[in-house]
Scaffold this active site. Structure first.
Site, PDB file in Angstrom:
ATOM      1  N   ALA A  11       0.882  -1.179   0.000  1.00 51.89           N
ATOM      2  CA  ALA A  11       0.000   0.000   0.000  1.00 51.89           C
ATOM      3  C   ALA A  11       0.915   1.224   0.000  1.00 51.89           C
ATOM      4  O   ALA A  11       2.116   1.110  -0.265  1.00 51.89           O
ATOM      5  CB  ALA A  11      -0.927  -0.038   1.206  1.00 51.89           C
ATOM      6  N   LYS A  75      -1.326  -3.480   7.366  1.00 46.47           N
ATOM      7  CA  LYS A  75      -2.266  -2.984   8.370  1.00 46.47           C
ATOM      8  C   LYS A  75      -1.901  -3.565   9.732  1.00 46.47           C
ATOM      9  O   LYS A  75      -1.797  -4.785   9.880  1.00 46.47           O
ATOM     10  CB  LYS A  75      -3.678  -3.405   7.967  1.00 46.47           C
ATOM     11  CG  LYS A  75      -4.747  -2.573   8.590  1.00 46.47           C
ATOM     12  CD  LYS A  75      -6.094  -2.831   7.923  1.00 46.47           C
ATOM     13  CE  LYS A  75      -7.046  -1.704   8.239  1.00 46.47           C
ATOM     14  NZ  LYS A  75      -6.564  -0.397   7.763  1.00 46.47           N
ATOM     15  N   SER A 128       8.304   7.097  11.010  1.00 48.26           N
ATOM     16  CA  SER A 128       7.531   8.341  11.013  1.00 48.26           C
ATOM     17  C   SER A 128       7.872   9.200   9.812  1.00 48.26           C
ATOM     18  O   SER A 128       8.988   9.176   9.315  1.00 48.26           O
ATOM     19  CB  SER A 128       7.786   9.148  12.287  1.00 48.26           C
ATOM     20  OG  SER A 128       7.027  10.346  12.231  1.00 48.26           O
ATOM     21  N   GLY A 130       5.074   9.790   7.448  1.00 49.22           N
ATOM     22  CA  GLY A 130       3.991   9.615   6.476  1.00 49.22           C
ATOM     23  C   GLY A 130       4.512   9.100   5.154  1.00 49.22           C
ATOM     24  O   GLY A 130       5.623   8.571   5.067  1.00 49.22           O
ATOM     25  N   LYS A 182       8.250   5.248  19.152  1.00 53.99           N
ATOM     26  CA  LYS A 182       7.376   5.778  18.082  1.00 53.99           C
ATOM     27  C   LYS A 182       6.022   6.198  18.660  1.00 53.99           C
ATOM     28  O   LYS A 182       5.456   7.228  18.279  1.00 53.99           O
ATOM     29  CB  LYS A 182       7.189   4.726  16.981  1.00 53.99           C
ATOM     30  CG  LYS A 182       6.097   5.074  15.949  1.00 53.99           C
ATOM     31  CD  LYS A 182       6.492   6.234  15.074  1.00 53.99           C
ATOM     32  CE  LYS A 182       5.384   6.963  14.346  1.00 53.99           C
ATOM     33  NZ  LYS A 182       4.449   6.232  13.547  1.00 53.99           N
ATOM     34  N   HIS A 185       6.481   9.446  20.373  1.00 55.31           N
ATOM     35  CA  HIS A 185       6.602  10.460  19.314  1.00 55.31           C
ATOM     36  C   HIS A 185       5.210  10.942  18.903  1.00 55.31           C
ATOM     37  O   HIS A 185       4.937  12.130  18.802  1.00 55.31           O
ATOM     38  CB  HIS A 185       7.349   9.880  18.107  1.00 55.31           C
ATOM     39  CG  HIS A 185       7.207  10.694  16.848  1.00 55.31           C
ATOM     40  ND1 HIS A 185       6.048  10.662  16.075  1.00 55.31           N
ATOM     41  CD2 HIS A 185       8.024  11.575  16.249  1.00 55.31           C
ATOM     42  CE1 HIS A 185       6.184  11.493  15.059  1.00 55.31           C
ATOM     43  NE2 HIS A 185       7.369  12.053  15.136  1.00 55.31           N
ATOM     44  N   ASN A 186       4.321   9.993  18.659  1.00 54.10           N
ATOM     45  CA  ASN A 186       2.977  10.363  18.208  1.00 54.10           C
ATOM     46  C   ASN A 186       2.208  11.103  19.298  1.00 54.10           C
ATOM     47  O   ASN A 186       1.456  12.029  19.009  1.00 54.10           O
ATOM     48  CB  ASN A 186       2.210   9.126  17.759  1.00 54.10           C
ATOM     49  CG  ASN A 186       2.685   8.613  16.418  1.00 54.10           C
ATOM     50  OD1 ASN A 186       3.822   8.841  16.033  1.00 54.10           O
ATOM     51  ND2 ASN A 186       1.829   7.927  15.701  1.00 54.10           N
ATOM     52  N   GLU A 189       3.358  14.514  19.253  1.00 57.25           N
ATOM     53  CA  GLU A 189       2.785  15.134  18.051  1.00 57.25           C
ATOM     54  C   GLU A 189       1.355  15.639  18.328  1.00 57.25           C
ATOM     55  O   GLU A 189       0.997  16.752  17.933  1.00 57.25           O
ATOM     56  CB  GLU A 189       2.796  14.074  16.941  1.00 57.25           C
ATOM     57  CG  GLU A 189       2.157  14.443  15.643  1.00 57.25           C
ATOM     58  CD  GLU A 189       2.140  13.228  14.690  1.00 57.25           C
ATOM     59  OE1 GLU A 189       3.165  12.529  14.570  1.00 57.25           O
ATOM     60  OE2 GLU A 189       1.089  12.971  14.080  1.00 57.25           O
TER      61      GLU A 189
HETATM   62  P1  NDP Z   1      -2.695   0.082   5.349  1.00 55.22           P
HETATM   63  O1  NDP Z   1      -2.556   0.249   6.803  1.00 55.22           O
HETATM   64  O2  NDP Z   1      -3.878   0.663   4.673  1.00 55.22           O
HETATM   65  O3  NDP Z   1      -2.639  -1.486   5.021  1.00 55.22           O
HETATM   66  C1  NDP Z   1      -2.829  -2.002   3.714  1.00 55.22           C
HETATM   67  C2  NDP Z   1      -1.840  -3.091   3.414  1.00 55.22           C
HETATM   68  O4  NDP Z   1      -1.938  -4.138   4.392  1.00 55.22           O
HETATM   69  C3  NDP Z   1      -2.111  -3.738   2.065  1.00 55.22           C
HETATM   70  O5  NDP Z   1      -0.867  -4.022   1.470  1.00 55.22           O
HETATM   71  C4  NDP Z   1      -2.866  -4.998   2.453  1.00 55.22           C
HETATM   72  O6  NDP Z   1      -2.777  -6.007   1.490  1.00 55.22           O
HETATM   73  C5  NDP Z   1      -2.103  -5.386   3.686  1.00 55.22           C
HETATM   74  N1  NDP Z   1      -2.841  -6.336   4.541  1.00 55.22           N
HETATM   75  C6  NDP Z   1      -3.902  -6.072   5.327  1.00 55.22           C
HETATM   76  N2  NDP Z   1      -4.294  -7.191   5.959  1.00 55.22           N
HETATM   77  C7  NDP Z   1      -3.447  -8.182   5.571  1.00 55.22           C
HETATM   78  C8  NDP Z   1      -3.344  -9.573   5.870  1.00 55.22           C
HETATM   79  N3  NDP Z   1      -4.187 -10.165   6.732  1.00 55.22           N
HETATM   80  N4  NDP Z   1      -2.364 -10.277   5.275  1.00 55.22           N
HETATM   81  C9  NDP Z   1      -1.510  -9.675   4.423  1.00 55.22           C
HETATM   82  N5  NDP Z   1      -1.574  -8.378   4.089  1.00 55.22           N
HETATM   83  C10 NDP Z   1      -2.523  -7.642   4.665  1.00 55.22           C
HETATM   84  O7  NDP Z   1      -1.372   0.589   4.586  1.00 55.22           O
HETATM   85  P2  NDP Z   1      -0.450   1.867   4.820  1.00 55.22           P
HETATM   86  O8  NDP Z   1       0.540   1.812   3.726  1.00 55.22           O
HETATM   87  O9  NDP Z   1      -1.233   3.103   5.048  1.00 55.22           O
HETATM   88  O10 NDP Z   1       0.290   1.554   6.211  1.00 55.22           O
HETATM   89  C11 NDP Z   1       1.080   0.399   6.409  1.00 55.22           C
HETATM   90  C12 NDP Z   1       1.562   0.362   7.838  1.00 55.22           C
HETATM   91  O11 NDP Z   1       2.369   1.501   8.097  1.00 55.22           O
HETATM   92  C13 NDP Z   1       0.431   0.418   8.869  1.00 55.22           C
HETATM   93  O12 NDP Z   1       0.754  -0.405   9.958  1.00 55.22           O
HETATM   94  C14 NDP Z   1       0.418   1.857   9.292  1.00 55.22           C
HETATM   95  O13 NDP Z   1      -0.103   2.021  10.607  1.00 55.22           O
HETATM   96  C15 NDP Z   1       1.905   2.193   9.237  1.00 55.22           C
HETATM   97  N6  NDP Z   1       2.231   3.594   9.097  1.00 55.22           N
HETATM   98  C16 NDP Z   1       1.486   4.409   8.302  1.00 55.22           C
HETATM   99  C17 NDP Z   1       1.795   5.741   8.161  1.00 55.22           C
HETATM  100  C18 NDP Z   1       0.992   6.591   7.269  1.00 55.22           C
HETATM  101  O14 NDP Z   1       1.244   7.816   7.231  1.00 55.22           O
HETATM  102  N7  NDP Z   1       0.045   6.051   6.517  1.00 55.22           N
HETATM  103  C19 NDP Z   1       2.949   6.326   8.878  1.00 55.22           C
HETATM  104  C20 NDP Z   1       3.710   5.384   9.606  1.00 55.22           C
HETATM  105  C21 NDP Z   1       3.342   4.079   9.726  1.00 55.22           C
HETATM  106  P3  NDP Z   1      -3.914  -6.085   0.306  1.00 55.22           P
HETATM  107  O15 NDP Z   1      -3.459  -5.129  -0.748  1.00 55.22           O
HETATM  108  O16 NDP Z   1      -3.868  -7.502  -0.124  1.00 55.22           O
HETATM  109  O17 NDP Z   1      -5.227  -5.698   0.926  1.00 55.22           O
END
Ligand code: NDP
Length: 479
Positions: A11, A75, A128, A130, A182, A185-186, A189
């Site tokens: 993602a 996730k 951290s 984003g 972390k 940190h949040n 924030e």
């Molecule tokens: P998301 O939190 O939206 O997660 C989506 C991803 O998780 C997809 O690749 C999805 O795969 C995968 N996924 C979900 N469930 C499963 C599962 N059961 N098995 C395998 N894969 C799974 O993505 P983000 O990129 O926003 O964030 C990723 C991580 O980074 C999270 O933990 C988030 O808290 C952390 N984070 C995010 C920040 C941000 O600014 N967004 C900053 C710092 C950390 P599929 O495509 O198959 O659904």
């Protein structure tokens, strides 16, 4: 096997981190995502990255050189556990699994323990900054074993943000230490954002300046001791105009703040550790107050002043607000670092607090010049009990405090909520008080629950026979 590092979860965060890794000399990056579409899309959009795609965990493991190193960016929660379960099946002792998601540190402690039994290293890493940070250089807070740091260190140093020539990454401590840091940190924030929001609100209501004019104030503040990413983006948000209505964007945004939970974790953990993080707590609760429209609707006509802040000297008032903001910010950071100190003691981590301050100077959301003062403070006194008692902060609080008190008093008199400003000041005054009314609380506790008290003039624990002749006995006699 051709890839020296892999990313699971493509993602926004995972794909950006993978691109960041691929852009660094010497890295070949294997990529895997549960559903194939995201992998295909990444490969199509970024052929320059030279990714090695995998469509099963077996393929993913086979594409990695030993020790296999994989960063999970999925996730947080059940998703992370599901991926770890699969990786453990295809990895071998000595390999490294890094969780870069926003995991709760107690989950990381649990996972590290479970994975350790297989001989595989598990590293919980706070990330951290984003999406943009992930792509261009995040602040990285890895925990985990010393062994894993040997392999990970050079890779992480190459992708981290750089602040004043130093990469924003350090081996924070073992198992959950990285995710703990972390989390705090949040929490900081949240406090920083709430304080900035209160400053904006006071200036607007006190001076009648428009958001665009207040943007100029923040831009100017960003040149001085408040210089930080959050102050900088505040100016940008306040300057923005809504294309549809021509109104300031901030006036068309619904005033209900969301939250993903890490601020709350910081407060819950602080309560467990017995550490007062009142500034952070007020920031979390201020978001809760904002996001209950039904409660706000029934309370809207409660008595109290409305729009009664009239300021004669706008410039002097704005300078007061600036100083109140700076002082309250010192309290919030001090409380956060005190929590890290307490967490390290509780969980047996050796955390270099000065190094933590340094890796927050770049890449992350709370990046600020001010963090240099924190690392200086810990360089001078590594086991500083309360961060804000370091000489630099004492000077700053001395300078700021008349203004801070004026602002809190004016806000209260005018009915303008300033929970983070006022709770920070109350914390500060509580901390420096010679005597606290806690003595009375001990008396009350002894009255209704025979909880006993200690005396200022004698050793031992005591109890007053409240329902008897009210004589005092030593606590041993109560049984
Ligand atoms: P998301 O939190 O939206 O997660 C989506 C991803 O998780 C997809 O690749 C999805 O795969 C995968 N996924 C979900 N469930 C499963 C599962 N059961 N098995 C395998 N894969 C799974 O993505 P983000 O990129 O926003 O964030 C990723 C991580 O980074 C999270 O933990 C988030 O808290 C952390 N984070 C995010 C920040 C941000 O600014 N967004 C900053 C710092 C950390 P599929 O495509 O198959 O659904």
């Amino acid at each position: 096997a051709t890839a020296n590092i892999g990313v699971v979860g493509l993602a926004v965060m995972g794909s950006n981190l993978a691109r960041n890794l691929a852009s660094r000399e010497g890295n070949t990056v294997a990529v895997y995502n549960r559903s194939r579409a995201k992998t295909d899309e990444l490969l199509t959009e970024h052929p320059e990255a030279g990714f090695v795609p995998a469509f099963s965990y077996d393929e993913f493991a086979a594409s990695l050189t030993v020790p296999r190193t994989a960063v999970i960016m999925v996730k947080a929660g059940a998703g992370t556990d599901a991926v770890i379960d699969e990786l453990v099946k295809v990895f071998e002792p000595g390999d490294i699994i890094v969780d870069g998601g926003n995991a709760l540190f107690t989950d990381t402690i649990r996972r590290e323990k479970a994975v350790r039994d297989t001989g595989i290293n598990f590293v919980g890493m706070g990330v951290s900054g984003g999406e943009e940070g992930a792509l261009l250089g995040p602040s990285l807070m890895p925990g985990g074993s010393d062994e894993s740091w040997v392999t990970l260190g050079p890779i992480l140093r190459s992708i981290a943000a750089v602040a004043e020539g130093e990469p924003c990454v350090t081996h924070v401590g073992h198992d959950g230490a990285g995710h703990f840091v972390k989390m705090v940190h949040n929490g900081i924030e949240y406090a920083d954002m709430q304080l900035i929001a209160e400053a904006y609100d006071l200036i607007r209501r006190g001076t009648g300046k428009t958001p665009a004019e207040i943007a100029d104030v923040f831009a100017q503040w960003n040149e001085g001791e408040l210089n930080s990413y959050l102050i900088e983006i505040t100016a940008e948000v306040l300057r923005a105009q809504d294309a549809a209505t021509g109104a300031p964007l901030v006036d068309v945004i619904v005033d209900q703040a969301g939250a993903k939970g890490t601020g709350g974790w910081t407060v819950q953990t602080a309560i467990d550790l017995g550490v007062p993080v009142s500034g952070i707590a007020e920031a979390v609760f201020a978001r809760s107050v904002s996001s209950h429209p039904e409660q706000r609707a029934v309370a809207a006509n409660l008595p109290g002043p409305v729009d009664e802040l009239r300021v004669d000297d706008a410039e002097a008032f704005i300078e007061d607000v600036r100083l109140a903001l700076f002082a309250s910010k010192i309290v919030a950071y001090s409380q956060g670092f005190d929590e890290i100190r307490a967490g390290a003691a509780q969980y047996g981590w050796t955390i270099d607090l000065g190094a933590v301050a340094k890796i927050w100077r770049g890449g992350c959301i709370i990046r600020a010049q001010f963090l240099n003062r924190i690392s200086d403070a810990y360089a001078e006194v590594p086991d500083l009990q309360v961060l804000l008692t370091a000489p630099y902060f004492v000077d700053a609080l001395q300078r700021a405090q008349d203004a801070w008190r004026r602002i809190v008093a004016q806000a209260a008199a005018a009915g303008i909520p300033s929970p983070a400003f006022s709770s920070s000041l109350a914390y500060y005054d509580g901390l420096r008080a010679d005597r606290l009314p806690a003595a009375l609380i001990q008396g009350q506790r002894d009255f209704f629950g025979a909880h006993t008290y200690r005396r200022v003039d004698r050793e031992g624990t005591f109890h007053t026979l409240w329902s008897g002749d009210r004589s005092e006995i030593t606590a041993e006699d109560t049984h």
